[in-house]
Design a protein around this motif. Structure first.
Motif, PDB file in Angstrom:
ATOM      1  N   GLY A  27      -8.132  -0.598   6.759  1.00 15.88           N
ATOM      2  CA  GLY A  27      -6.704  -0.634   7.092  1.00 15.88           C
ATOM      3  C   GLY A  27      -6.015  -1.794   6.392  1.00 15.88           C
ATOM      4  O   GLY A  27      -6.527  -2.917   6.388  1.00 15.88           O
ATOM      5  N   GLY A  28      -4.898  -1.522   5.753  1.00 16.30           N
ATOM      6  CA  GLY A  28      -4.140  -2.584   5.086  1.00 16.30           C
ATOM      7  C   GLY A  28      -4.706  -3.006   3.751  1.00 16.30           C
ATOM      8  O   GLY A  28      -4.239  -3.979   3.154  1.00 16.30           O
ATOM      9  N   GLN A  72      -5.300   2.833   5.253  1.00 13.42           N
ATOM     10  CA  GLN A  72      -4.264   3.170   6.244  1.00 13.42           C
ATOM     11  C   GLN A  72      -3.257   2.031   6.373  1.00 13.42           C
ATOM     12  O   GLN A  72      -3.598   0.864   6.202  1.00 13.42           O
ATOM     13  CB  GLN A  72      -4.914   3.397   7.608  1.00 13.42           C
ATOM     14  N   ASP A  73      -2.037   2.393   6.721  1.00 14.32           N
ATOM     15  CA  ASP A  73      -0.970   1.419   6.990  1.00 14.32           C
ATOM     16  C   ASP A  73      -0.549   0.609   5.768  1.00 14.32           C
ATOM     17  O   ASP A  73       0.006  -0.469   5.913  1.00 14.32           O
ATOM     18  CB  ASP A  73      -1.379   0.434   8.108  1.00 14.32           C
ATOM     19  N   VAL A  74      -0.853   1.122   4.589  1.00 11.92           N
ATOM     20  CA  VAL A  74      -0.389   0.429   3.374  1.00 11.92           C
ATOM     21  C   VAL A  74       0.851   1.155   2.855  1.00 11.92           C
ATOM     22  O   VAL A  74       0.836   2.374   2.705  1.00 11.92           O
ATOM     23  CB  VAL A  74      -1.465   0.437   2.267  1.00 11.92           C
ATOM     24  N   THR A  75       1.895   0.378   2.614  1.00 11.46           N
ATOM     25  CA  THR A  75       3.075   0.970   1.985  1.00 11.46           C
ATOM     26  C   THR A  75       3.347   0.211   0.687  1.00 11.46           C
ATOM     27  O   THR A  75       2.975  -0.959   0.547  1.00 11.46           O
ATOM     28  CB  THR A  75       4.324   0.869   2.891  1.00 11.46           C
ATOM     29  N   ARG A 101      -1.357  -7.030   1.262  1.00  8.51           N
ATOM     30  CA  ARG A 101      -0.372  -8.117   1.363  1.00  8.51           C
ATOM     31  C   ARG A 101      -0.657  -9.244   0.379  1.00  8.51           C
ATOM     32  O   ARG A 101       0.182 -10.096   0.143  1.00  8.51           O
ATOM     33  CB  ARG A 101      -0.270  -8.650   2.801  1.00  8.51           C
TER      34      ARG A 101
END
Ligand code: NDP
Length: 323
Positions: A27-28, A72-75, A101
């Motif tokens: 995630g991320g 997941q949860d990466v934009t 990030r």
């Protein structure tokens, strides 16, 4: 996949190239196929146990490559993007999971080699001259190891700001490189008996308002003695070894001196800070005001040699591992 590992802390001989499981994009995170990994002095501190880490562990923190999977949860990122980073563990490897990030996009006009050459060391040089001690035109500043990875960039940035850079180096080849980067004066600190006296002689007896010291143990005392009243000692590394404990009274006796031990990671903690420093260095590469010197390129299998050369003071500029 192939990756560089350390079984237990030690000298360069503990570095091994091994076959290991492939990471996945958690995630991320972004799963990146690495093109080049950057070698930095901090990698030697982890390898040697100066910065303790539970063994076995992978080496490296910096690199550039192509995103092959998005967690997941990466934009804001997708497969195929070219990204660079400077704080993802295990970066001396074919694949690395990079926290999204911490990833930065690299402008199309910058080749991979220059992007990695600019990122960690360039952002370090940038925060040192821009925020730790904002260099002003006309000031004399002392930069140790001026032909090193950070040193060449620091010298250029301070020179572009109108400062008069006094650089220290250990060979004539390095002296030429430091002069080429903008050092007005170069001191061979391997030869001098009294470095601070030489700095004072170059500054009409006054000393300098700031010393940028990434060498540490062998230069620290001379650095303090080179400062003018209320000068700032910026200890940003320990290439020659850690500095022993310092009695604060020495700062008083030296003339109400300031001592700071800054880290890049406290300057790029937020997305806005990371983008600020990355765009400053990439912008300077693109407009030709920052020259990135890749001194040495090795294969992943030659990581041990890269550490030997870096710690043996045989290198200049940036060191890369081609994956
Ligand atoms: P460099 O390319 O500058 O290599 C280190 C240089 O230090 C050598 O080439 C050598 O230059 C000099 N040196 C002097 N004494 C010694 C010694 N006893 N052993 C080895 N080298 C010595 O490395 P980097 O650009 O990667 O890093 C420079 C410094 O900046 C390091 O201390 C590093 O930890 C620090 N750093 C700190 C950061 C932070 O956030 N605070 C971020 C990035 C780097 P010469 O032969 O001319 O003496």
């Amino acid at each position: 996949m192939r990756a560089v590992r350390v079984k237990r802390p030690g000298g360069p001989e503990v570095i091994e190239l091994v076959e290991t499981d492939e990471p996945t994009a958690g995630g991320g995170e972004l799963l990146v196929s690495v093109a080049l990994a950057g070698v930095n002095y901090v990698d030697t501190y982890y390898r040697a146990g100066v910065y303790p880490k539970a063994a076995p562990f992978g080496l490296g923190a910096e690199g550039i490559g192509t995103v092959i999977e998005v967690g997941q949860d990466v934009t804001g990122f997708e497969a195929g993007d070219r990204v660079a980073w400077c704080d993802a563990p295990n970066s001396y490897a074919e694949l690395v999971a990079v926290p999204a990030r911490r990833a930065v996009r690299v402008p199309a006009g910058i080749p991979d080699e220059l992007a990695v050459g600019a990122l960690l060391q360039g952002m370090t040089a940038h925060f040192l001259v821009d925020s730790t001690y904002p260099v002003a035109p006309g000031e004399s500043v002392l930069v140790h190891a001026a032909a090193g990875g950070v040193g060449l960039l620091l010298t250029q940035m301070a020179d572009k700001r109108g400062a008069r850079v006094i650089g220290t180096v250990s060979t004539e080849e390095k002296a030429e490189l430091a002069r080429g980067a903008g050092a007005a004066e170069v001191i061979r600190y391997d030869r001098t008996k009294d470095l601070a006296a030489e700095v004072r002689a170059l500054t009409e007896g006054q000393g300098v308002p700031v010393v940028y010291d990434g060498v540490g143990r062998t230069t620290f005392d001379a650095s303090l003695a080179s400062l003018k009243k209320r000068g700032t000692m910026v200890l940003f590394g320990a290439a020659s070894g850690p500095v022993p404990p310092v009695d604060p009274q020495r700062l008083n006796a030296g003339g109400s001196l300031y001592l700071t031990r800054p880290s890049l990671y406290h300057h790029i903690d937020t997305r806005a800070e990371l983008d600020h420093h990355a765009s400053a260095v990439f912008g300077a590469v693109l407009d030709g005001t920052l020259d990135i010197r890749v001194g040495h390129e090795y294969s992943l299998a030659e990581a041990r040699q890269a550490h030997e050369d870096l710690q043996g003071r045989r290198t200049t500029g940036k060191l890369l591992l081609r994956v």
